[in-house]
Each structure stands twice: as C-alpha cells, then as structure tokens.
Design an enzyme around this catalytic site. Sequence first.
Site, PDB file in Angstrom:
ATOM      1  N   ASP A  99       0.847  -1.182   0.000  1.00 50.18           N
ATOM      2  CA  ASP A  99       0.000   0.000   0.000  1.00 50.18           C
ATOM      3  C   ASP A  99       0.893   1.245   0.000  1.00 50.18           C
ATOM      4  OD1 ASP A  99      -1.837   2.001   0.464  1.00 50.18           O
ATOM      5  OD2 ASP A  99      -2.338   1.365   2.508  1.00 50.18           O
ATOM      6  N   ASP A 101       0.912   5.002  -0.152  1.00 47.75           N
ATOM      7  CA  ASP A 101       0.048   6.177  -0.015  1.00 47.75           C
ATOM      8  C   ASP A 101       0.890   7.426  -0.293  1.00 47.75           C
ATOM      9  OD1 ASP A 101      -1.629   8.265   0.881  1.00 47.75           O
ATOM     10  OD2 ASP A 101      -2.617   6.915   2.309  1.00 47.75           O
ATOM     11  N   ASP A 270       2.947   1.236   3.531  1.00 47.12           N
ATOM     12  CA  ASP A 270       2.414   0.965   4.861  1.00 47.12           C
ATOM     13  C   ASP A 270       2.616  -0.524   5.156  1.00 47.12           C
ATOM     14  OD1 ASP A 270       1.004   0.585   7.163  1.00 47.12           O
ATOM     15  OD2 ASP A 270      -0.734   1.766   6.543  1.00 47.12           O
TER      16      ASP A 270
END
Length: 318
Positions: A99, A101, A270
């Site tokens: 992930d 971001d 993450d």
Amino acid sequence: MTKTTNLEPATKEQIRQYYHEEYNTKEIPEYITGNIHRREFAFDRIGRGPKDRYNQYTQTRHLEKAIKAKAPYAAYTSVALYDNPRKREGWTEAEMVFDVDAKDNPLRTCTCKQGEVCPQCLDDAKEITLKISDNIRELGYKDIHYVFSGRGYHIRIQDPELVKTDRNFRTQLVNYILGADTPELPEGLQHFTIPFGYPGIYTDWFKYTVNHLQKDKRYPGLNRKLKKDIIKRKQLVNNNHWGLIRGQITPPRYDKLVEMIAGINHHLCDTKVSIDTKRILRLPSTLHHKVSMKCMAIRNIETFDPMSKAVPKFVEEK
Ligand SMILES: [Zn+2]
C-alpha cells in the site's frame, strides 16, 4: 488530460451523486467478484472509519444494491477469503498487498503539507510502486494486480504459494522488497560489493533514496550532518564510487548511514497493511471521498494517469 483538480474532499451530496450517476459495479475486478461470497465487506457510513463491518454478499448485484443504498464515505473488502466472512471465521488465504500512499511517502518531491496530496506526489507514489513491483517480479511472483486507491497505489499479489503465508513470512518479504533491512554481510564485504540478492536490492534502493533526499527536509531517523554529507556525494553514488564515498564519510559513519537509509525505506509503503492477513482494503470502483478521486483497478500501470482516469464527473463538471 482533464483539468488538474486540487484533490479536495467531496461533500455528502457529491458522494450521493457519484453513487447515483457514475458508480458501476462492472468496474470491480473479477478477482473480487469471482469469490465475492468469501470476502468480508465494510463501509464507512458517517465519515468516521469503516464501522459497518462483517458484511457478506453472495452475488455482485446484492453488493451493488447495498453500495447504492448506503452511498458510503468509503467501501472496503477483505484481502482474505473466509469460509464464513460474517464472523471472519475459516480463514483460508489472503492476497499480499503493498500500500503506497502518496501522503505518507517520506521521499515525495512536492511541497504538499502533511496530509495533502497533489498530482506530483501521486507521480512519486507511482514511481515507488513500479520499483516495488520490479522487485516482486524478480522473486518470481507473477499474479500481480494494481489498484489506484484514490491517494496512491495498491499492489495485490495473488500467487498461490504466497496467499497462504503468515505474518512472519510477509514481514520478512516486505522488508526485503523495500530494502528496509540493514544488509547482513560476511566480514569485509559491503552491500555494494555484491550486485545480486538482497545486497543488490538494497544498493538499488539506497541510490533511489539518496537521489530523492532534499536539503531542507527532515527524514525519519536520518541525522542532519549525514544527510548533508551524502547529498553532497549524490554524483558519486550514481557513478558507483562506493569505496570513495565510504572513505570520505568514514566507514563507521557510512555503516550508520546504511542503517538510516533502511529506516527511511521502511516507510515507503504501509508495512502494517502488507503483514495483516485480515486487512480490509478500499474497494475498486468506489470513491475516495477525502480527495474526490475514484479508487479503481488499473489495466496498464506503466501508462496509467490518475488525473485523466480517476477524476469523477462531479469534479470535472465543477
Ligand atoms: Zn504533493
């Protein structure tokens, strides 16, 4: 290219408009609709997080009906498959996810304040996504899917030998792929003297990270003097003059720098998401209301441009 948006939150009215006029269940990828009855679905109905959980749908049209009726602030699905998703019981497997971001990327090159995102940091996030993806492929994994999350990218890996693995395995794998471990080497060897395996991956990230450091920015765990010293030697890094760099910075300080760069790399995605085998992830086809962008499956990551593909109509019409 559509006009550039400034990625502002959507109002409740705009969210309703999106689910009424634009939302299309056909945009949910087959790897989710194909085993929909085995996944948990979750919704954020009042803008305070996904509290409406443990939902199960046996058919895509039931999910569609629920999403349209709820017009949620956010919608999620589990990366895990369960025999009984309503109770999250009978876990059988889970996709492994990276992930990335844009707002949390320590190496982003824009001037966004904390919590903000812009087209440039979305670009930075894509660059990191592609690098992670190269490393995943290098390990032989092939069943890789990409989703634009609205504020960054999800890499979803579904190779059969990976979906059964546990948190311990995933922790090691994510650190390996991100260059987030200090290379452990036999006496007398350095990461840059071994061009393959983990030292090779680490050296590649080291270059990337050093090239993205900025003089006036602070980085988690990197001390100011070492930052200055390595930025000054960026050219030497790019030309692989490793012995020279290590000598000039001094070997003990260089060893510290190697640890610190690994520490920064740990924040490139993450990692909590990657190791959590019961995680819920934003559902492709739904709206990321905080930035007014569509979360969507990506066909071709190389050419994907969120500013032309993931801007909902209500933003274009503004
Ligand atoms: Zn930005």
